[in-house]
Design a protein around this motif. Structure first.
Motif, PDB file in Angstrom:
ATOM      1  N   LYS A  12       0.822  -1.222   0.000  1.00  0.00           N
ATOM      2  CA  LYS A  12       0.000   0.000   0.000  1.00  0.00           C
ATOM      3  C   LYS A  12       0.851   1.266   0.000  1.00  0.00           C
ATOM      4  N   HIS A  34       7.824   0.702  -3.802  1.00  0.00           N
ATOM      5  CA  HIS A  34       6.471   0.146  -3.736  1.00  0.00           C
ATOM      6  C   HIS A  34       6.559  -1.371  -3.645  1.00  0.00           C
ATOM      7  N   ALA A 166      -0.607   1.467  -5.604  1.00  0.00           N
ATOM      8  CA  ALA A 166      -0.812   2.423  -4.509  1.00  0.00           C
ATOM      9  C   ALA A 166      -0.976   3.865  -4.988  1.00  0.00           C
TER      10      ALA A 166
END
Length: 454
Positions: A12, A34, A166
């Motif tokens: 996330k 990420h 995200a």
């Protein structure tokens, strides 16, 4: 305290972490994080000025951002993107790549420059270079990349749309709005207006000219200015500029042809760039170059030389001409040296010494700041261009980079006025958390500089 051991982005999370080029101009090295992986965007150098001690404890002529943070976790590094072939974006990669040993993604022109650099290191066969067509797409680990054509002072400059589960980042890299570039196509607003529909989480944006109002001038305006000045000259003309500005070199080729002069290049970096431009189809067939060794035998009014060394670099061609130690040409009284380049802050002393030497030879000089015509134009956006791009893209967050503190502050002010809700300003080593809860974690990572051989 640097909690670097625990910096692993979750599914996330969307993070931006500059190791170089944020709070300074040059030496760009950016990381996006990420879902347990990192993506590197650019890996450049900066040039140290030995006449200004105290700016860095390292006195090497060429320096790069210290990559220790990402080198220690290279198994998490999904890949490296090079946005364009300027030294402050590509120059450190040949030296630092063995610490990363991952694939490199770039356009064909940047790949050609990179291969030439790698050939000098002996690692050319080892580096996996994945060529992406300008305006193309690719996936690198959990990152989906749209490469976007933008205008700048080198062939094939790319901005990036970096998409993750995200959020999305629009990374401008270096750019300007040029409606009449010498190489490449004009700036296309509709490409960037379409980004507004994508709900961009953050726009990471070039701040180099953020202190300048209005709009930068076109490369074509510079061509006309150079022609106006050179067409009136009866003596030799030496133009000094940045070797990577292929558009400027092509302009000077056209000027040479129109004014009945022969064009010669002085400087290895310039010859290398033009060779790459030829291979990639950017050098026009109707612009001939003569051997540098032939220049000394030509009448003065038939000579146009383009020389490296606009920043007063002691070993560059222009400094050797000023010292009368260049093997191919002796400058004479009333010859003209024209500076088709900006003076990079920090180089004032070097350039001043160079000008003194030329003055002692009774050689005339013309600098950009002293000429009413645009004999140099920047490749970076002024405030008017920044305002337009923020209004086109409509990001939730603006992150100014590629500038010193004053440039970054000015860029943030433009973003605020253009309706961008949040502006995050910071420097190398700050962790910009873009999702799920946007915030800046100051000095989350230790950064610094290292010396590189060049």
């Amino acid at each position: 305290m640097h909690l670097t051991e625990h910096l692993i982005p979750g599914p996330k999370d969307l993070w931006f972490l500059p190791l170089g080029g944020c709070g300074e101009i040059g030496m760009n090295l950016n990381l996006y994080g990420h879902d347990g992986r990192w993506l590197m965007v650019d890996c450049g150098v900066t040039f140290y000025n030995p006449l200004q001690p105290g700016t860095s404890p390292i006195t090497a002529e060429v320096q790069a951002a210290d990559p220790a943070f990402i080198a220690k976790r290279r198994e998490q590094l999904a890949g490296i993107i090079i946005t364009h072939a300027h030294e402050d974006h590509i120059g450190a990669l040949p030296f630092l790549w063995p610490r990363f040993a991952c694939p490199v993604y770039c356009t064909p022109f940047a790949a050609e420059i990179l291969r030439r650099k790698m050939a000098r290191t002996g690692l050319a066969q080892q580096m996996p270079i994945i060529e992406i067509s300008p305006g193309g797409t690719c996936s690198i680990g959990p990152f989906s990349i749209n490469w976007l054509n933008i205008t700048h002072s080198i062939p094939e400059p790319q901005a990036l749309l970096i998409s993750t589960a995200a959020g999305k980042v629009f990374h401008t890299a270096d750019w300007k709005i040029d409606n009449a570039p010498i190489t490449g196509r004009p700036f296309k607003p509709q490409v960037f207006k379409r980004l507004a529909q994508q709900q961009i989480t953050a726009m990471v944006c070039d701040s180099t000219n953020a202190l300048k109002p209005g709009f930068s001038e076109s490369e074509t305006a510079c061509y006309h200015a150079l022609f106006d000045v050179i067409s009136k000259e009866q003596q030799r003309v030496v133009v000094s500029g940045f070797s990577s500005n292929i558009g400027r070199l092509i302009s000077l080729g056209h000027v040479a042809r129109r004014t009945g002069r022969y064009l010669a290049l002085f400087g290895r970096a310039m010859e290398n760039m033009v060779a790459a431009a030829r291979v990639c189809g950017y050098w026009p067939d109707d612009i001939p170059l003569i051997e540098p060794s032939h220049v000394g035998y030509l009448p003065a009014n038939e000579v146009l030389v383009v020389a490296t060394g606009s920043q007063g670099e002691p070993r560059a061609a222009l400094s050797r001409l000023a010292q009368q130690s260049h093997p191919h040409l002796i400058l004479e009284e009333n010859d003209l040296v024209l500076f088709s380049a900006m003076l990079i802050p920090g180089n004032e002393m070097l350039v001043s010494r160079l000008l003194d030497k030329l003055k002692a030879l009774k050689v005339r000089t013309l600098q950009h700041k002293d000429c009413p015509l645009p004999i140099h134009v920047s490749g970076h956006p002024n405030q008017g261009e920044l305002d337009l791009l923020y209004r086109y893209v409509q990001p939730a967050i603006a992150i100014p980079v590629h500038g010193e503190a004053a440039h970054i502050k000015a860029n943030a002010a433009v973003a605020r006025a253009a309706g961008v809700a949040q502006q995050f300003t910071g420097q190398n080593g700050d962790l910009f958390v873009l999702a799920p809860e946007p915030r800046v974690w100051p000095q989350a990572v230790a950064t610094g500089r290292i010396a590189v051989e060049h």
